[in-house]
Design a protein around this motif. Structure first.
Motif, short mmCIF file in Angstrom:
data_model
loop_
_atom_site.label_atom_id
_atom_site.label_comp_id
_atom_site.label_asym_id
_atom_site.label_seq_id
_atom_site.Cartn_x
_atom_site.Cartn_y
_atom_site.Cartn_z
N GLU A 95 41.43 -59.23 7.11
CA GLU A 95 41.86 -59.69 8.43
C GLU A 95 40.63 -60.12 9.21
O GLU A 95 39.52 -59.65 8.95
N GLN A 96 40.81 -61.00 10.17
CA GLN A 96 39.74 -61.37 11.08
C GLN A 96 39.87 -60.50 12.32
O GLN A 96 40.85 -60.59 13.06
N THR A 97 38.89 -59.59 12.50
CA THR A 97 38.89 -58.70 13.67
C THR A 97 37.50 -58.71 14.30
O THR A 97 36.56 -59.28 13.74
N SER A 98 37.37 -58.03 15.43
CA SER A 98 36.08 -57.97 16.10
C SER A 98 35.03 -57.23 15.26
O SER A 98 33.84 -57.45 15.43
N ASN A 99 35.45 -56.35 14.36
CA ASN A 99 34.51 -55.59 13.55
C ASN A 99 34.66 -55.84 12.05
O ASN A 99 34.20 -55.03 11.25
N SER A 100 35.30 -56.93 11.67
CA SER A 100 35.46 -57.18 10.23
C SER A 100 34.12 -57.57 9.62
O SER A 100 33.26 -58.15 10.27
N GLN A 101 33.96 -57.21 8.34
CA GLN A 101 32.73 -57.48 7.60
C GLN A 101 32.94 -58.69 6.69
O GLN A 101 34.00 -58.84 6.09
N GLY A 122 49.38 -61.65 10.39
CA GLY A 122 48.27 -60.83 9.93
C GLY A 122 48.68 -59.38 9.74
O GLY A 122 49.80 -59.09 9.33
N ILE A 123 47.78 -58.48 10.07
CA ILE A 123 48.04 -57.05 9.98
C ILE A 123 48.28 -56.54 11.39
O ILE A 123 47.41 -56.68 12.26
N LYS A 124 49.42 -55.94 11.63
CA LYS A 124 49.76 -55.45 12.97
C LYS A 124 48.89 -54.26 13.37
O LYS A 124 48.32 -53.57 12.52
N ASP A 125 48.80 -54.03 14.68
CA ASP A 125 47.92 -53.01 15.24
C ASP A 125 48.15 -51.61 14.67
O ASP A 125 47.19 -50.88 14.43
N ASP A 126 49.40 -51.21 14.43
CA ASP A 126 49.65 -49.86 13.93
C ASP A 126 49.06 -49.67 12.52
O ASP A 126 48.61 -48.57 12.18
#
Length: 166
Positions: A95-101, A122-126
């Motif tokens: 996933e593309q997130t603020s902390n993805s590597q 994408g992948i939901k928050d839960d």
């Protein structure tokens, strides 16, 4: 005879131990994507895949995957991931997130679950909250992300590159 001799469907042997990678797909819109992921998982000698919702494999696409790959269907992914985490698996999302590597700098743990997100949502928050790591695959053009099956297949290949013997 030429420089190269064609060897169709060359079988690679040599896995010392079964792969300790599990593919887990959130509910997806397309059985085509699920089936493409299953086919690649089987080609990578992955033995377990979790699908959610009403998803099912299309045998013409998944091909031989159903004979080597155990596919289990669940209503939701959260409880399954919690159990796998308790069993010592590292839960890794694509996933593309603020902390993805960046996948180019990421090292999988041998016991990993690869969580594949929905094609649009994408992948939901839960589910994101349950992940230990999040990886992303660099994109150089448009659109800004890869198809779910393409991204999963690239991550599967990278895991196998890191653990070629199983």
């Amino acid at each position: 005879m030429g420089k190269f001799e064609h060897q169709r469907h060359k079988f690679r042997t040599g896995l010392i131990q079964p792969r300790e990678l599990i593919i887990a797909c959130v509910p997806m819109r397309s059985n085509v994507n699920i089936s493409q992921i299953a086919r690649t998982a089987s080609a990578c000698a992955v033995e377990k895949m979790i699908i959610c919702g009403n998803a099912s494999l299309i045998s013409k696409i998944a091909r031989d995957a159903t004979s080597e790959l155990t596919v289990s269907t669940h209503r939701s992914l959260g409880p399954v991931l919690k159990k796998l985490k308790a069993d010592g698996y590292s839960i890794v999302g694509i996933e593309q997130t603020s902390n993805s590597q960046n996948i180019h700098h990421f090292f999988f743990k041998r016991r990993s679950v690869l969580v594949v997100g929905n094609e649009r949502l994408g992948i939901k928050d839960d589910i994101l909250e349950l992940l230990d790591e999040v990886i992303e695959i660099p994109v150089w053009g448009m659109p800004h992300s890869y198809n779910a099956a393409s991204a999963a297949n690239m991550a599967l290949y990278e895991y196998c590159r890191q653990f070629p013997e199983g």
